[in-house]
Design a protein around this motif. Sequence first.
Motif, PDB file in Angstrom:
ATOM      1  N   PHE A  34       0.832  -1.197   0.000  1.00  0.00           N
ATOM      2  CA  PHE A  34       0.000   0.000   0.000  1.00  0.00           C
ATOM      3  C   PHE A  34       0.872   1.255   0.000  1.00  0.00           C
ATOM      4  CE2 PHE A  34      -3.513  -2.724   0.962  1.00  0.00           C
ATOM      5  CZ  PHE A  34      -2.995  -3.702   1.805  1.00  0.00           C
ATOM      6  N   TYR A  36       0.506   5.313   1.058  1.00  0.00           N
ATOM      7  CA  TYR A  36      -0.285   6.319   1.747  1.00  0.00           C
ATOM      8  C   TYR A  36       0.389   7.679   1.586  1.00  0.00           C
ATOM      9  CZ  TYR A  36      -2.868   2.667   4.257  1.00  0.00           C
ATOM     10  OH  TYR A  36      -3.679   1.602   4.586  1.00  0.00           O
ATOM     11  N   GLN A  38       0.677  11.430   3.542  1.00  0.00           N
ATOM     12  CA  GLN A  38       0.424  12.072   4.823  1.00  0.00           C
ATOM     13  C   GLN A  38       0.899  13.523   4.767  1.00  0.00           C
ATOM     14  OE1 GLN A  38       2.334  10.371   8.333  1.00  0.00           O
ATOM     15  NE2 GLN A  38       0.684  11.121   9.640  1.00  0.00           N
ATOM     16  N   GLY A  41       0.862  17.086  10.005  1.00  0.00           N
ATOM     17  CA  GLY A  41      -0.161  17.253  11.029  1.00  0.00           C
ATOM     18  C   GLY A  41      -1.447  16.490  10.772  1.00  0.00           C
ATOM     19  N   LYS A  42      -1.491  15.737   9.685  1.00  0.00           N
ATOM     20  CA  LYS A  42      -2.699  14.974   9.333  1.00  0.00           C
ATOM     21  C   LYS A  42      -2.430  13.485   9.426  1.00  0.00           C
ATOM     22  CE  LYS A  42      -4.974  18.725   8.154  1.00  0.00           C
ATOM     23  NZ  LYS A  42      -6.124  19.208   8.959  1.00  0.00           N
ATOM     24  N   SER A  43      -3.490  12.697   9.282  1.00  0.00           N
ATOM     25  CA  SER A  43      -3.340  11.250   9.324  1.00  0.00           C
ATOM     26  C   SER A  43      -3.060  10.706   7.917  1.00  0.00           C
ATOM     27  CB  SER A  43      -4.601  10.610   9.915  1.00  0.00           C
ATOM     28  OG  SER A  43      -5.718  10.885   9.108  1.00  0.00           O
ATOM     29  N   PRO A  44      -2.509   9.507   7.799  1.00  0.00           N
ATOM     30  CA  PRO A  44      -2.235   8.925   6.478  1.00  0.00           C
ATOM     31  C   PRO A  44      -3.516   8.671   5.689  1.00  0.00           C
ATOM     32  CG  PRO A  44      -1.002   7.790   8.200  1.00  0.00           C
ATOM     33  CD  PRO A  44      -1.986   8.664   8.893  1.00  0.00           C
ATOM     34  N   LEU A  46      -4.948   6.682   2.220  1.00  0.00           N
ATOM     35  CA  LEU A  46      -4.619   5.641   1.255  1.00  0.00           C
ATOM     36  C   LEU A  46      -4.670   6.195  -0.174  1.00  0.00           C
ATOM     37  CD1 LEU A  46      -4.107   2.546   0.793  1.00  0.00           C
ATOM     38  CD2 LEU A  46      -6.584   2.360   0.470  1.00  0.00           C
ATOM     39  N   LEU A  88       4.099   7.191   2.470  1.00  0.00           N
ATOM     40  CA  LEU A  88       4.390   6.015   3.277  1.00  0.00           C
ATOM     41  C   LEU A  88       4.111   4.753   2.479  1.00  0.00           C
ATOM     42  CD1 LEU A  88       2.530   7.151   6.527  1.00  0.00           C
ATOM     43  CD2 LEU A  88       4.958   7.362   6.059  1.00  0.00           C
ATOM     44  N   ILE A 102       3.066  -3.285   8.168  1.00  0.00           N
ATOM     45  CA  ILE A 102       4.279  -2.604   8.592  1.00  0.00           C
ATOM     46  C   ILE A 102       4.559  -1.445   7.643  1.00  0.00           C
ATOM     47  CG2 ILE A 102       6.758  -2.838   8.996  1.00  0.00           C
ATOM     48  CD1 ILE A 102       5.060  -4.394  10.974  1.00  0.00           C
ATOM     49  N   PHE A 103       4.902  -0.295   8.219  1.00  0.00           N
ATOM     50  CA  PHE A 103       5.153   0.902   7.430  1.00  0.00           C
ATOM     51  C   PHE A 103       6.646   1.207   7.349  1.00  0.00           C
ATOM     52  CE2 PHE A 103       1.066   2.911   6.600  1.00  0.00           C
ATOM     53  CZ  PHE A 103       0.231   2.130   7.374  1.00  0.00           C
ATOM     54  N   GLY A 104       7.047   1.783   6.219  1.00  0.00           N
ATOM     55  CA  GLY A 104       8.372   2.368   6.114  1.00  0.00           C
ATOM     56  C   GLY A 104       8.384   3.727   6.797  1.00  0.00           C
ATOM     57  N   GLN A 105       9.561   4.346   6.829  1.00  0.00           N
ATOM     58  CA  GLN A 105       9.696   5.618   7.548  1.00  0.00           C
ATOM     59  C   GLN A 105       9.153   6.792   6.765  1.00  0.00           C
ATOM     60  OE1 GLN A 105      12.062   3.770   6.122  1.00  0.00           O
ATOM     61  NE2 GLN A 105      13.996   4.850   5.933  1.00  0.00           N
TER      62      GLN A 105
END
Lengths: 113, 112
Positions: A34, A36, A38, A41-44, A46, A88, A102-105
């Motif tokens: 996936f 994403y 971001q 200050g906001k959420s991820p 999709l 992301l 699991i997310f990357g940085q």
Amino acid sequence: QKEVEQNSGPLSVPEGAIASLNCTYSDRGSQSFFWYRQYSGKSPELIMSIYSNGDKEDGRFTAQLNKASQYVSLLIRDSQPSDSATYLCAAFVYYNQGGKLIFGQGTELSVKP
Amino acid sequence: ETGVTQTPRHLVMGMTNKKSLKCEQHLGHNAMYWYKQSAKKPLELMFVYSLEERVENNSVPSRFSPECPNSSHLFLHLHTLQPEDSALYLCASSHTENTEAFFGQGTRLTVV
């Protein structure tokens, strides 16, 4: 070795150019991937999901998956300043008891007018 | 109405306080998650619930206690937190564990 790796950037591209974001993953058994976006200050949010080898296009976005090389990429065509955000990459990684996303940085993208 | 709603949006608490974060999803999903996002760090998975059963506890300190009373609601109970616990706490849900997850707006937590 990190399970999902991305270059942190920042990646800077001029407006109208193609932005290329890359991601590698360590678990060969991963099947779901996936991207994403971001904003600060906001959420991820999709953007794309991809499950099969090859390309998947949605508007200005193209996700590419190569399971043999264990990499996923996101291309943004005709980049706009509004595309400036952190991108992301995420992979679903399997464990003995199940699995988890699991997310990357994240890679920070800056599109200059 | 957004698909995943978190409350409160901002929270400041002392180290001796007890508070709870709430998450509600209106998407009919079966899996719900808590993630922690600290500055300049990747999203850290804290807890996973699938069909209201906890399937993952990612070595999270016991001062964080999740609760999932039904498939639409998820709570994170907080007590005796430390300043380093200050972060953005994100709730997410997905149809199943390996499909796309949708995030709530997050709770910005500051521990003083």
